[in-house]
Design an enzyme around this catalytic site. Sequence first.
Site, PDB file in Angstrom:
ATOM      1  N   SER A  32       0.613  -8.036 -12.354  1.00 62.02           N
ATOM      2  CA  SER A  32       2.006  -7.796 -12.679  1.00 62.02           C
ATOM      3  C   SER A  32       2.740  -8.297 -11.148  1.00 62.02           C
ATOM      4  O   SER A  32       2.175  -9.271 -10.625  1.00 62.02           O
ATOM      5  CB  SER A  32       2.011  -6.101 -12.384  1.00 62.02           C
ATOM      6  OG  SER A  32       3.346  -5.936 -12.956  1.00 62.02           O
ATOM      7  N   ASN A  33       3.957  -7.923 -10.911  1.00 64.00           N
ATOM      8  CA  ASN A  33       4.741  -8.380  -9.678  1.00 64.00           C
ATOM      9  C   ASN A  33       5.378  -6.968  -9.232  1.00 64.00           C
ATOM     10  O   ASN A  33       5.371  -5.982  -9.618  1.00 64.00           O
ATOM     11  CB  ASN A  33       5.457  -9.551 -10.183  1.00 64.00           C
ATOM     12  CG  ASN A  33       6.354  -9.130 -11.389  1.00 64.00           C
ATOM     13  OD1 ASN A  33       7.375  -8.294 -11.068  1.00 64.00           O
ATOM     14  ND2 ASN A  33       6.186  -9.637 -12.682  1.00 64.00           N
ATOM     15  N   GLU A  34       6.259  -7.672  -8.126  1.00 61.58           N
ATOM     16  CA  GLU A  34       6.997  -6.587  -7.304  1.00 61.58           C
ATOM     17  C   GLU A  34       8.184  -6.089  -8.066  1.00 61.58           C
ATOM     18  O   GLU A  34       8.905  -5.397  -7.141  1.00 61.58           O
ATOM     19  CB  GLU A  34       7.370  -7.353  -5.845  1.00 61.58           C
ATOM     20  CG  GLU A  34       6.069  -7.424  -4.995  1.00 61.58           C
ATOM     21  CD  GLU A  34       5.918  -6.272  -4.213  1.00 61.58           C
ATOM     22  OE1 GLU A  34       6.497  -5.514  -4.344  1.00 61.58           O
ATOM     23  OE2 GLU A  34       5.007  -6.674  -3.158  1.00 61.58           O
TER      24      GLU A  34
END
Length: 218
Positions: A32-34
């Site tokens: 995933s990401n921030e």
Amino acid sequence: MSSPGWGRRRGPRVVVTAGPTREYVDPVRFLSNESSGRMGFAIARAAARAGCRTTLISGPVTLETPGGVRRVDVVSAREMLAAVREAFEGADALYMCAAVADWRPARRLAGKWRAKDGGSRRVSLELVRNPDILATVARRKGERLVVGFALETGSGLRRARAKMARKGADYIVLNDSSALNARRASVRILGRDGSRRELADQGKDRIARALVKLCVER
Ligand code: C5P
């Protein structure tokens, strides 16, 4: 999910995507990401306040649904694509703000990934490309407004303009990485007509209102 008052509104129908997607490797691990989802939620809030019938399609985030917004929760990029296709069908505008994962594991394991049990010091994970949601739905957008987002390091102007053409968007909102997980951002709004507007170090609510104007004033 429906929201009180949604059906009584008369304004344009707006679809907003927000947050990250998650691409599961096994039942407990994912890529995933921030992304916090704040920018997309701010756009949905501003659109609802401007009288738009607003559908917010969100990846996993910890934000509350703005008042008057219909929210659809998704997890993966492929789920988001299906939800966007359905919602965009009868809509007037799409704000594709989500930080969609470009790649997903080629296989999602049914049980926990036990690669370390064999004692190996290096493993590889095979990834496959996710669909590009923006490019896919913009192909048949007709007169409808489509706004994409680009996060670039460095100036990124040329790359953002190329992205706008490649994906078929009317506008691209160019961010730098300081926007990630932050309450304020500096953005440049690039139009297909060659226009360029800069909003430096602004609250995301203010940026959201400027973006919603693109749709309401059309
Ligand atoms: O290519 P890049 O990820 O920088 O493009 C960003 C824009 O494209 C954003 O509007 C994002 O929501 C959208 N996107 C998408 N599907 C993907 C990757 C990005 O719709 N798989």
